[in-house]
Enzyme design. Structure first.
Site, PDB file in Angstrom:
ATOM      1  N   PRO A 122      60.073  54.377  64.636  1.00  0.00           N
ATOM      2  CA  PRO A 122      59.266  54.329  63.412  1.00  0.00           C
ATOM      3  C   PRO A 122      59.536  55.524  62.506  1.00  0.00           C
ATOM      4  CG  PRO A 122      57.871  54.317  65.397  1.00  0.00           C
ATOM      5  CD  PRO A 122      59.271  54.509  65.855  1.00  0.00           C
ATOM      6  N   GLU A 182      56.511  57.559  74.569  1.00  0.00           N
ATOM      7  CA  GLU A 182      56.256  58.288  73.322  1.00  0.00           C
ATOM      8  C   GLU A 182      57.527  58.522  72.526  1.00  0.00           C
ATOM      9  OE1 GLU A 182      53.187  58.985  71.946  1.00  0.00           O
ATOM     10  OE2 GLU A 182      52.761  57.624  73.596  1.00  0.00           O
ATOM     11  N   ARG A 209      74.038  37.535  61.081  1.00  0.00           N
ATOM     12  CA  ARG A 209      74.110  36.405  60.144  1.00  0.00           C
ATOM     13  C   ARG A 209      74.946  36.718  58.913  1.00  0.00           C
ATOM     14  NH1 ARG A 209      70.349  35.702  56.515  1.00  0.00           N
ATOM     15  NH2 ARG A 209      69.834  33.599  57.176  1.00  0.00           N
ATOM     16  N   ASP A 254      69.408  33.903  50.099  1.00  0.00           N
ATOM     17  CA  ASP A 254      68.205  34.355  50.786  1.00  0.00           C
ATOM     18  C   ASP A 254      67.429  35.354  49.943  1.00  0.00           C
ATOM     19  OD1 ASP A 254      68.640  32.959  53.054  1.00  0.00           O
ATOM     20  OD2 ASP A 254      69.474  34.630  54.194  1.00  0.00           O
TER      21      ASP A 254
HETATM   22  N1  ADE Z   1      60.151  51.457  67.774  1.00  0.00           N
HETATM   23  C1  ADE Z   1      58.803  51.451  67.735  1.00  0.00           C
HETATM   24  N2  ADE Z   1      58.355  51.106  66.526  1.00  0.00           N
HETATM   25  C2  ADE Z   1      59.462  50.866  65.753  1.00  0.00           C
HETATM   26  C3  ADE Z   1      59.663  50.482  64.399  1.00  0.00           C
HETATM   27  N3  ADE Z   1      58.640  50.258  63.568  1.00  0.00           N
HETATM   28  N4  ADE Z   1      60.933  50.352  63.971  1.00  0.00           N
HETATM   29  C4  ADE Z   1      61.964  50.595  64.786  1.00  0.00           C
HETATM   30  N5  ADE Z   1      61.835  50.970  66.065  1.00  0.00           N
HETATM   31  C5  ADE Z   1      60.598  51.106  66.543  1.00  0.00           C
END
Ligand code: ADE
Length: 250
Positions: free
Chosen positions: A89, A116, A154, A169
């Site tokens: 994230p 974590e 793709r 798309d």
């Molecule tokens: N691992 C955990 N959450 C994630 C996300 N939002 N994007 C990519 N990898 C992740």
């Protein structure tokens, strides 16, 4: 193209590579997907892959060595240069443009974390790029890796049957896709817009373009700001009367 995935759940990767468009790409030999389990490179009776974080706090952190050995084994399995991507994230958001750039690579190595996260020294030493699939937290990188694999596969030549459809798309032109309809033309849920049955290719293209613009304006004004519009299109968007459109939320 070859895609290697380092994950504590390599079966997940194998499963997703068996279905739909990605499955077809694999069957046609256009994309090769291989999983690598860091636990196979862990030591001791318990084959530990994580430990408690220095500085305290909840959760566990993935150890450097099992991941490093798995990454090195994956790299050594093919002589071509490989781009290593950590899904997290904290990464840069994945976009269609980024997917298109990655589809031009001959090899990708996707690193999936759990718990974590991963010891930052491993990320600094081994990772070329950190990617996020959105502003939410998943329990691991596997679903994100599956998203990257699908979005990239793709776009490889020969994967989609209709060579046009990737361009049409959503995001292919920086806008959301227009609505689509099929038979029957009349239904209790509504009628198909007349223009789509008119056979006038120019009118149909214009209608679709305006629908795309209108949807994008309503749902993703951030994308519209980055798109290039003609003066006529700006005028049409300013006058919603030009859009007798079934857009939910419009
Ligand atoms: N691992 C955990 N959450 C994630 C996300 N939002 N994007 C990519 N990898 C992740």
């Amino acid at each position: 193209m070859r895609i290697d995935v380092v994950s504590l759940f390599p079966e997940f990767v194998a499963q997703m590579a068996g279905f739909g468009v990605v499955g077809r790409a694999v069957e046609r030999g256009l994309v090769d997907i291989h999983g690598w389990n860091p636990r196979d490179h862990a030591e001791g009776t318990y084959r530990r892959v994580d430990d408690r974080p220095f500085g305290g706090g909840p959760g566990m952190v993935m150890l450097i060595d099992p991941l490093r050995d798995a990454l090195h084994a994956a790299r050594a399995a093919d002589p071509r240069p490989v781009r290593t991507i950590y899904l997290s994230p904290q990464g840069v958001p994945l976009t269609q443009a980024r997917a298109a750039a990655l589809a031009a690579e001959e090899r990708l190595l996707l690193l999936c974390g759990r718990y974590e996260g991963i010891d930052e020294r491993l990320v600094a030493a081994e990772v070329d790029e950190e990617l996020s699939i959105g502003d939410y937290v998943l329990s691991g990188g596997e679903l994100a890796a599956a998203v990257v694999i699908d979005a990239v596969a793709r776009l490889r030549p020969g994967v989609l049957n209709d060579g046009e459809s990737a361009l049409q798309d959503s995001f292919g032109d920086g806008l959301l896709d227009c609505p689509h309809y099929t038979r029957p033309p009349r239904h209790a849920l509504g009628d198909v817009p007349e223009v789509l049955m008119s056979g006038h290719h120019g009118d149909i293209a214009a209608w679709r373009r305006l629908q795309s613009l209108a949807r994008t304006q309503v749902r993703r004004p951030d994308l519209l700001a980055a798109a290039s519009l003609t003066d006529d299109e700006h005028r049409a968007l300013a006058d919603p009367g030009d859009f007798p459109s079934p857009i939910p939320g419009a």
